[in-house]
Design an enzyme around this catalytic site. Structure first.
Site, PDB file in Angstrom:
ATOM      1  N   HIS A   8     -18.110  -3.841  11.015  1.00 58.51           N
ATOM      2  CA  HIS A   8     -17.812  -3.318  12.351  1.00 58.51           C
ATOM      3  C   HIS A   8     -17.324  -4.421  13.288  1.00 58.51           C
ATOM      4  CE1 HIS A   8     -21.383  -5.204  14.128  1.00 58.51           C
ATOM      5  NE2 HIS A   8     -22.018  -4.857  13.017  1.00 58.51           N
ATOM      6  N   GLU A  79     -27.160  -0.353   8.608  1.00 55.57           N
ATOM      7  CA  GLU A  79     -27.726  -1.697   8.476  1.00 55.57           C
ATOM      8  C   GLU A  79     -29.247  -1.624   8.339  1.00 55.57           C
ATOM      9  OE1 GLU A  79     -27.468  -4.565   7.420  1.00 55.57           O
ATOM     10  OE2 GLU A  79     -26.199  -5.625   8.885  1.00 55.57           O
TER      11      GLU A  79
END
Length: 207
Positions: A8, A79
């Site tokens: 990201h 994550e």
């Protein structure tokens, strides 16, 4: 098939309230994502998958518009901090000698309520599903630094979780056949050449 795994873009440091745990992108992050999108638009992709965390979703949305694909959210691409009460910039933890960073380097993820074997198993199982669904195709996945380390580390037989430090919107390429998977590249960032990343760690008072 070919898997292109994108980290990201930079999250918003100014996020407040509930958004602190799950921030979107900073202005610089949106520029990083736009540059990645322009670069990747030259390739043909069959699908685009993303972590459900907002920093990944925002990145995937920008890339998706450029490559003509709607991102598909997969919970297990998140994550290891997905249940944390705040998002921690690891560059800040490092410069402030935060004990959570030192623990992370020792493969201790207890501060985030998980452990490396469980995290790697979750991540790898999700990539297995994506690979099995796209034989002979090229697929984009937008996720996180820890996710990339967990999956790629497993491919190369690393004993530790952290094998590299991917930049924001840096990406790796993996060639995955029926019985063999090969790491082709790691942390590609040609789209950021000449761009001031502007990453400045924040030192806490007294640190």
């Amino acid at each position: 098939m070919e898997l292109v795994l994108v980290r990201h873009a930079e999250p918003d440091r100014a996020a407040a309230g509930p958004a602190r745990a799950n921030p979107g992108l900073s202005d610089r992050g949106r520029e990083q994502a736009a540059r990645a999108a322009d670069y990747l638009a030259a390739e043909d992709f069959a699908a685009l998958y993303t972590s459900p965390l907002i920093r990944a979703v925002d990145t995937a949305d920008i890339i998706g518009k450029a490559v003509g694909l709607t991102p598909v959210t997969r919970a297990d691409l998140a994550e290891f901090d997905r249940d944390a009460v705040e998002y921690l910039h690891f560059e800040d933890l490092r410069v402030n000698n935060d004990p959570r960073y030192e623990a992370f380097l020792r493969d201790d993820l207890s501060a985030w309520g998980t452990d490396v074997p469980s995290f790697r198993k979750r991540v790898t199982a999700e990539f297995d599903r994506i690979i099995d669904a796209h034989p002979g195709e090229r697929v984009l996945v937008v996720s996180h630094g820890g996710v990339a380390n967990a999956f790629i580390g497993g491919l190369v037989g690393a004993s530790r979780l952290t094998i590299h430090e991917p930049g924001y919107t840096g990406f790796a390429r993996i060639r995955a056949g029926r019985t063999r998977r090969t790491l082709v590249s790691l942390n590609e960032t040609p789209h950021l050449r000449g761009f001031d990343l502007g990453i400045r760690a924040v030192r806490t008072q007294g640190a």
